[in-house]
Design an enzyme around this catalytic site. Structure first.
Site, PDB file in Angstrom:
ATOM      1  N   GLU A  67       0.712  -1.271  -0.098  1.00  9.00           N
ATOM      2  CA  GLU A  67       0.003  -0.076  -0.015  1.00  9.00           C
ATOM      3  C   GLU A  67       0.725   1.253  -0.208  1.00  9.00           C
ATOM      4  OE1 GLU A  67      -2.735   1.015  -0.314  1.00  9.00           O
ATOM      5  OE2 GLU A  67      -3.086   2.764   0.908  1.00  9.00           O
TER       6      GLU A  67
ATOM      7  N   LYS B  89     -10.282   8.975  -9.610  1.00 10.87           N
ATOM      8  CA  LYS B  89     -10.718   7.956  -8.743  1.00 10.87           C
ATOM      9  C   LYS B  89     -12.015   7.337  -9.400  1.00 10.87           C
ATOM     10  CE  LYS B  89     -11.665   8.274  -3.740  1.00 10.87           C
ATOM     11  NZ  LYS B  89     -10.225   7.906  -3.255  1.00 10.87           N
TER      12      LYS B  89
HETATM   13  C1  F6R Z   1      -5.235   4.297  -4.558  1.00 10.58           C
HETATM   14  C2  F6R Z   1      -6.522   4.118  -4.858  1.00 10.58           C
HETATM   15  C3  F6R Z   1      -6.798   3.225  -6.096  1.00 10.58           C
HETATM   16  C4  F6R Z   1      -8.159   2.371  -5.655  1.00 10.58           C
HETATM   17  C5  F6R Z   1      -8.932   1.419  -6.684  1.00 10.58           C
HETATM   18  C6  F6R Z   1      -9.944   0.897  -6.290  1.00 10.58           C
HETATM   19  O1  F6R Z   1      -4.792   5.313  -3.764  1.00 10.58           O
HETATM   20  O2  F6R Z   1      -7.324   4.838  -4.841  1.00 10.58           O
HETATM   21  O3  F6R Z   1      -5.944   2.161  -6.145  1.00 10.58           O
HETATM   22  O4  F6R Z   1      -7.887   1.719  -4.363  1.00 10.58           O
HETATM   23  O5  F6R Z   1      -9.152   2.167  -7.895  1.00 10.58           O
HETATM   24  O6  F6R Z   1     -11.027   1.880  -6.071  1.00 10.58           O
HETATM   25  P1  F6R Z   1     -12.355   1.288  -5.034  1.00 10.58           P
HETATM   26  O7  F6R Z   1     -11.946   0.948  -3.727  1.00 10.58           O
HETATM   27  O8  F6R Z   1     -13.334   2.501  -5.518  1.00 10.58           O
HETATM   28  O9  F6R Z   1     -13.047  -0.076  -5.684  1.00 10.58           O
END
Ligand code: F6R
Length: 602
Positions: free
Chosen positions: A477, A597
């Site tokens: 991480e 995001k």
């Molecule tokens: C890294 C980050 C991404 C998300 C990934 C999954 O800091 O934010 O690696 O963790 O795109 O996103 P979710 O959790 O929304 O499925």
């Protein structure tokens, strides 16, 4: 990934859509655009984020508008490729990927396209049918029935400022309901200032929205029931307050986030009670395999969970990248395998596809999700755990990651209790968890020390992150965070693996960040790696609950809480280090280059 915001109602639409797009910018920020429809259609577009839009070019009085903030898939970020796209009578914004756009283009002989996008081809296809029927609902239905791929769309026709059409397959669309007004957005953060009453559009549904009415249909135009949900978030944590960026704010929100995920679930008597997962005691007793599936930080949170769950439940746990699992052949026994899906947004395309694949194979599925009412939360078979971490605006995940780990620890404690194991295991987890928010708060006090440390190591462009057990999960991480936010190449390795090849890269220009655990035996094993790296003239930053070793070049000492939760304390120090390195390099902290995001395309 790409944000859509639209409005139809009795108020001027421009600013509502503009402000909504600002909230959605974390989903993509390489180009942006808004179309207003009043007496005439007006469109403004720009490369970059919303601040680049000249709002004077669109209609301030129009009561219908659609907007889009883009993360490029087809075609470079440019004004031409920015949405909205107009073709004939249709103006449209699109999130997703139209896989058969080349075929469609040839079939309808769309030769006069202005962009390189698949989205404009979709606009052309809808226009093709609209020119025949002059019925926008029917034309959209016909077009979407031919399309392969994913879409969340909002579209208008220049002939009618009283109709907005929205539809989805794979890419989220939610419809906020106000008095004689509707707010359409890719996620709730864009509409929370206006309403908490929402409809989640399901796959292959389309909605015809007028200022005072809404009808929802499937792709055969059969009328669908409307299910209105109430959002439980408010908009208070959507603004920066006194912070310079959301990453720092969200790192500092972790003590509160962890209290929220534990509230009503972990008690001081050592019990952990989870009402969300619908697993009977027999389900838990029969379990022979656990799969944890997610992407990016959610995957790494799963990795942390793997070490803990395997140890306390004595069941094999494998962690799967969702992008792999969705295409993987594996032998899973549907009677006794539990698949846990982890996602902040609940809308990540690969995680959703993996969930559907797991269901197709008959597995029991639960979710660990932040976004209430999201696709993953709605589609899991056996409920799950909401994180209640609040909105996470920075592209890089921080408080959601920590909350995911705590959710997995709670799940472990809860399941071990249901397995009839020694109740001391659950009590130990509960007791550590209850102290964790305060420990995280105290570790945030190391910020100024970490700022000083960051100045000494800004020069390194290559790093190894090394750890064992949960500290290997934390190393993964940490390395992801360093790469994406501080743009430093970082590779995480199980500490024992370095001598099987990667040590060839060690020299004075490479920084090895070694996470040394409290455990005596493993601490001493870690020291051998420190010696091996130093023997090859490598530079080392040790992070540990113990004082500095003479050999290490840089050191950070942390407090020790316990075997289950120490990793989260290490993780906070790595988050702060990344933040300060990114500041030193004057990078865009909340919107790292090339990222977005919520990755809602494959
Ligand atoms: C890294 C980050 C991404 C998300 C990934 C999954 O800091 O934010 O690696 O963790 O795109 O996103 P979710 O959790 O929304 O499925």
């Amino acid at each position: 990934m790409c944000g859509i915001m639209a409005y139809i109602g009795d108020k001027p639409a421009k600013n509502i859509v503009y402000n909504g797009l600002k909230r959605l910018e974390y989903r993509g920020y390489d180009s942006v655009g808004i179309a207003t429809l009043g007496e005439t259609l007006k469109v403004v577009k720009a490369v970059g984020d919303t601040s680049k839009l000249n709002l004077n070019l669109i209609d301030s009085r129009a009561k219908l508008a659609i907007g889009h903030t883009r993360w490029a898939t087809h075609g470079e970020p440019s004004k031409n490729n920015a949405h909205p796209h107009t073709y004939g009578s249709i103006t449209l914004v699109h999130n997703g990927i139209i896989e058969n756009y080349e075929t469609i283009k040839k079939t309808i002989k769309a030769t006069d396209l202005k962009s390189q996008t698949d989205s404009e081809v979709l606009a052309a296809l809808i226009d093709y049918y609209y020119q025949k029927s002059q019925d926008i609902l029917e034309a959209t239905r016909q077009a979407l029935s031919e399309v392969k791929g994913t879409f969340g769309i909002a579209l208008i026709t220049k002939d009618n400022p009283e109709i907005l059409i929205v539809a989805r397959r794979g890419s989220p669309i939610l419809i906020g309901i106000g008095n004689n007004q509707y707010f359409i957005a890719s996620d709730q953060s864009a509409i929370l200032d206006h309403t908490n009453q929402v409809i989640y559009l399901e796959d292959d549904q389309l909605a015809e929205i007028k200022p005072s009415s809404i009808d929802i249909y499937d792709l055969k135009l059969s009328v669908q029931d409307i299910d209105i949900k109430t959002l439980d978030n408010d908009s208070k944590n959507l603004d920066l307050g006194d912070y310079q960026n959301f990453l720092e704010k969200e790192i500092y929100e972790q003590p509160e986030a962890l209290n929220n995920v534990m509230r009503g679930r972990v008690s001081s008597d050592g019990s952990i009670v989870l009402g969300g997962p619908n697993l009977t005691q027999a389900d838990i007793l029969n379990l022979k395999q656990i799969l944890i599936i997610g992407c990016g930080s959610a995957y790494y949170a799963g990795y942390y969970g793997k070490y803990v769950l395997e140890k306390i439940l004595n069941i094999p746990v494998s962690v799967e990248h969702a992008s792999e699992f969705r295409y993987r052949y594996g032998a899973f026994n549907k009677e006794n395998c539990l698949a846990i899906f982890i996602s902040q947004s609940g809308e990540t395309a690969d995680t959703i596809a993996s969930l559907r694949e797991a269901k197709r194979r008959g597995l029991k599925t639960i979710g660990i999700v932040n976004s209430v009412g999201s696709t993953i939360a709605r589609e899991v078979t056996h409920g799950g755990i909401y994180l209640h971490a609040g909105n996470e605006s920075s592209v890089a995940s921080t408080k959601a990651y920590s909350s995911m780990v705590v959710a997995l620890l709670m799940l472990g404690g809860f399941m071990s209790y249901k397995q009839g194991k020694d109740s001391a295991i659950c009590q130990n987890i509960a007791s550590e968890l209850l102290k964790l928010p305060n420990e995280i708060y105290l570790s945030l006090q190391l910020h100024s020390k970490i700022t000083k440390l960051s100045k000494q190591i800004t020069k390194f462009n290559d790093c190894f992150y090394l750890g064992r057990g949960v500290l290997y999960a934390v190393a993964q991480e940490g390395a992801l965070k360093l790469s994406e936010v501080a743009q430093v190449h970082a590779q995480a390795l199980p500490i024992g693996e370095i001598k099987h090849g990667p040590i060839a890269l060690v020299d004075n220009n490479l920084l090895s960040v070694i996470l040394l655990p409290e455990d005596n035996l493993l601490y001493n094993k870690g020291l051998s790696t420190l010696e091996e790296v130093k023997a090859r003239n490598g530079q080392v930053l040790t992070i540990s609950t113990r004082p500095k070793e003479p050999l290490s070049d840089f050191h950070l000492q942390l407090s020790h809480l316990g075997e289950f939760s120490d990793g989260l304390i290490y993780n906070v120090s790595l988050q702060l280090l990344t933040l300060e390195l990114a500041k030193n390099k004057r990078l865009n902290i909340d919107r790292p280059r090339n990222l977005a995001k919520s990755v809602t395309v494959e």
